[in-house]
Structure formats: C-alpha cells, structure tokens
Design an enzyme around this catalytic site. Structure first.
Site, short mmCIF file in Angstrom:
data_model
loop_
_atom_site.label_atom_id
_atom_site.label_comp_id
_atom_site.label_asym_id
_atom_site.label_seq_id
_atom_site.Cartn_x
_atom_site.Cartn_y
_atom_site.Cartn_z
N ASP A 48 0.82 -1.21 0.00
CA ASP A 48 0.00 0.00 0.00
C ASP A 48 0.86 1.26 0.00
O ASP A 48 0.33 2.38 0.05
CB ASP A 48 -1.02 0.01 1.14
N SER A 49 2.17 1.09 -0.14
CA SER A 49 3.04 2.22 -0.45
C SER A 49 2.65 2.85 -1.78
O SER A 49 3.00 4.00 -2.06
CB SER A 49 4.51 1.78 -0.51
N GLU A 185 11.47 -4.72 8.37
CA GLU A 185 11.66 -3.40 7.77
C GLU A 185 12.42 -2.44 8.68
O GLU A 185 12.08 -2.28 9.85
CB GLU A 185 10.32 -2.76 7.37
#
Length: 287
Positions: A48-49, A185
């Site tokens: 969804d970046s 991340e």
C-alpha cells in the site's frame, strides 16, 4: 527471457531452509509488473506504499480494500507467472472478523497468492483468524507504516537491545499464529538477522541489510520513477523520472515549434481518394 515457473507457498519455506536468496519488488500496475516478470523477479509485492508512489498521498493510510483489489488485478494481468502478495490496507484488519472478510476478498477478487498485515504479539488473534480461514497470511515487524503517526514518522526501529528483543518476540508470535512469512523493515542488520534466525517461516527484508530469505525494494524507487524522496536503503538503478521529464519537455517543444507531428507520424489518404475528397468539397463551396 523464457517463461518462469511461479513459486508456491511450500517453495518459500523450502528456499529459506536451503539458504537460497529470492528477489521481490513492490509495484502496483500492469506495465511495471510485466517488466518485473520479464526480468525474472521471484515475487511481486503489491504494497500500500502505492498510496504514495501512484496516488500521491503523504503516507499509506488512505488506500482502501477496493483500490488494493484493483491494483492486484492489474499486477496479475501484467505478471501472471509471478508469485504475488498484497498488503491489507490500514483499518482493513482491525478485528478478526473484518480481517478474514477482507483477506478472503483480496484473494478471491484480486487473484493473489497471499496477504500481509502489520504487527506482532498484539495481532496474534487476528493473524490466527486469517490463517485459520485458509488464507495464506504474512505480517510485518520493525517499521510499521500503518503506525507512522504513533512512531512520529518513518523511523528506523530496533536501535537498542531491548527494542530488538521485542521485535524478535513479535516475529516468533507471528509464526506461532500461523503466518507463512513476515516482513523485516528498517532496522539494523544485526537485528534483522536475529529475527530471521528466530523463525522457520519465510522472511523478506527492506532496510535491514541482507537479512532474510528475500530482498525487497520498491520498484518505483529502484528505477528512479518516484523521486519525491529517497530512503537511505533504496538503491536507484535508473533515473526514470529524469528520462520521462525530458521526454515530455522535448515533446512539448516539438508541438509548439510545429516539428511534431510530421509526415512520418501522420496518416494520409490514397492520392485518388484525396482527389475525390477535394473535388467533393469544391462542389460544396457556396456560389
């Protein structure tokens, strides 16, 4: 490049056990997905970046399930032979029932192989509910973009031993809940490596050095198409924004000068038909 064999979910665990390295890029439309498949990329992540790279939002929070499904369909059309996983958008997995409903929709309507949400121990019941519903699910440790406001921005995580141990605990909980994999991340390599070694499930990393079975980069970062900002961990292999901007500027200059379109880029009638048209138009002229 010859057609590749699509990875399966059992392959992901086998690749980790064998110590093989896989490659993932995040893209959200058919053209880039086709490029990735032709290049032999192992996995496409529909993150969804894309809310930032393709929709112009300042973070990932505005994207909806319906939008993600549309992007999943586009990627599947562009890369039918590539294993594909997609992020569940912010708010779409707030409760176990909601998570199951939306995860099933994304698999059924989006044509993807797996979904990914964000969080660890606190998300145990939700991850388990999705897994128990028969949906291949992954989760996410370290920098969680869905908690950008709580974190005060997109900041590296796991700076201290205490913070690192909490991240490792979250990873173990994700595995225990039935997830097939997890994302690592924005943390020091040492922490990412410890996370990978703490679990038997598939791991992929971005901003955690070479930790994990698989390396992820945002496709729009690595080709230099998204240039609003550049994360420290992103390496640019091209500068598509600069190339595209120059192409648009050259086009505008040619149009304004009359250089385009020229004869080579225009359709023409056969001479006899052009003559007939001219004659017909002449007869229509007022006396």
């Amino acid at each position: 490049m010859s057609a590749q064999s699509k990875l399966t979910i059992p392959d992901l665990a086998a690749k980790k056990a064998a110590g093989e390295r896989l490659v993932m890029v995040a893209v959200g439309e058919a053209m880039s997905a086709a490029w990735a498949e032709r290049a032999g990329i192992d996995i496409i992540g529909i993150g969804d970046s894309l809310g930032m790279t393709l929709h112009g939002h300042e973070n990932t929070l505005a994207i909806t399930v319906d939008q993600m499904i549309d992007h999943c369909r586009a990627v599947r059309r562009g890369a039918p032979q590539t294993f594909t996983l997609a992020s569940m958008p912010y708010g779409s997995y707030a409760t176990p029932d909601l998570a199951v409903t939306n995860a099933v929709r994304m698999i059924k309507e989006g044509g993807i192989e797996a979904v990914k949400l964000q969080g660890g121990r606190e998300m145990f019941d939700i991850i388990k509910a999705v897994a128990d519903a028969g949906v291949p699910v992954m989760s996410h440790v370290g920098l969680l973009p869905h908690r950008v406001h709580m974190l005060g921005g997109f900041k590296m995580q796991g700076r201290t031993a205490e913070a690192a141990l909490q991240i490792i605990d979250n990873a173990r909980c994700i595995e225990q809940a039935g997830a097939i994999g997890l994302e690592i991340e924005a943390m020091p390599y040492e922490v990412g490596k410890a996370v990978d070694e703490a679990v038997d499930i598939f791991t992929f990393s971005i901003g955690a050095g070479a930790a994990g079975t698989c390396q992820l980069l945002n496709g729009y970062d690595l080709i230099g198409a998204f240039d609003s900002f550049k994360p420290k961990f992103a390496k640019r292999y091209a500068n598509m924004a600069e190339i595209a901007t120059k192409a648009f500027a050259d086009y505008a200059e040619d149009v304004r000068s009359g250089a385009f379109p020229d004869a080579d880029h225009s359709y023409t009638m056969k001479p006899e038909e052009a003559a007939k048209l001219a004659a017909a138009l002449k007869t229509e002229e007022p006396a």
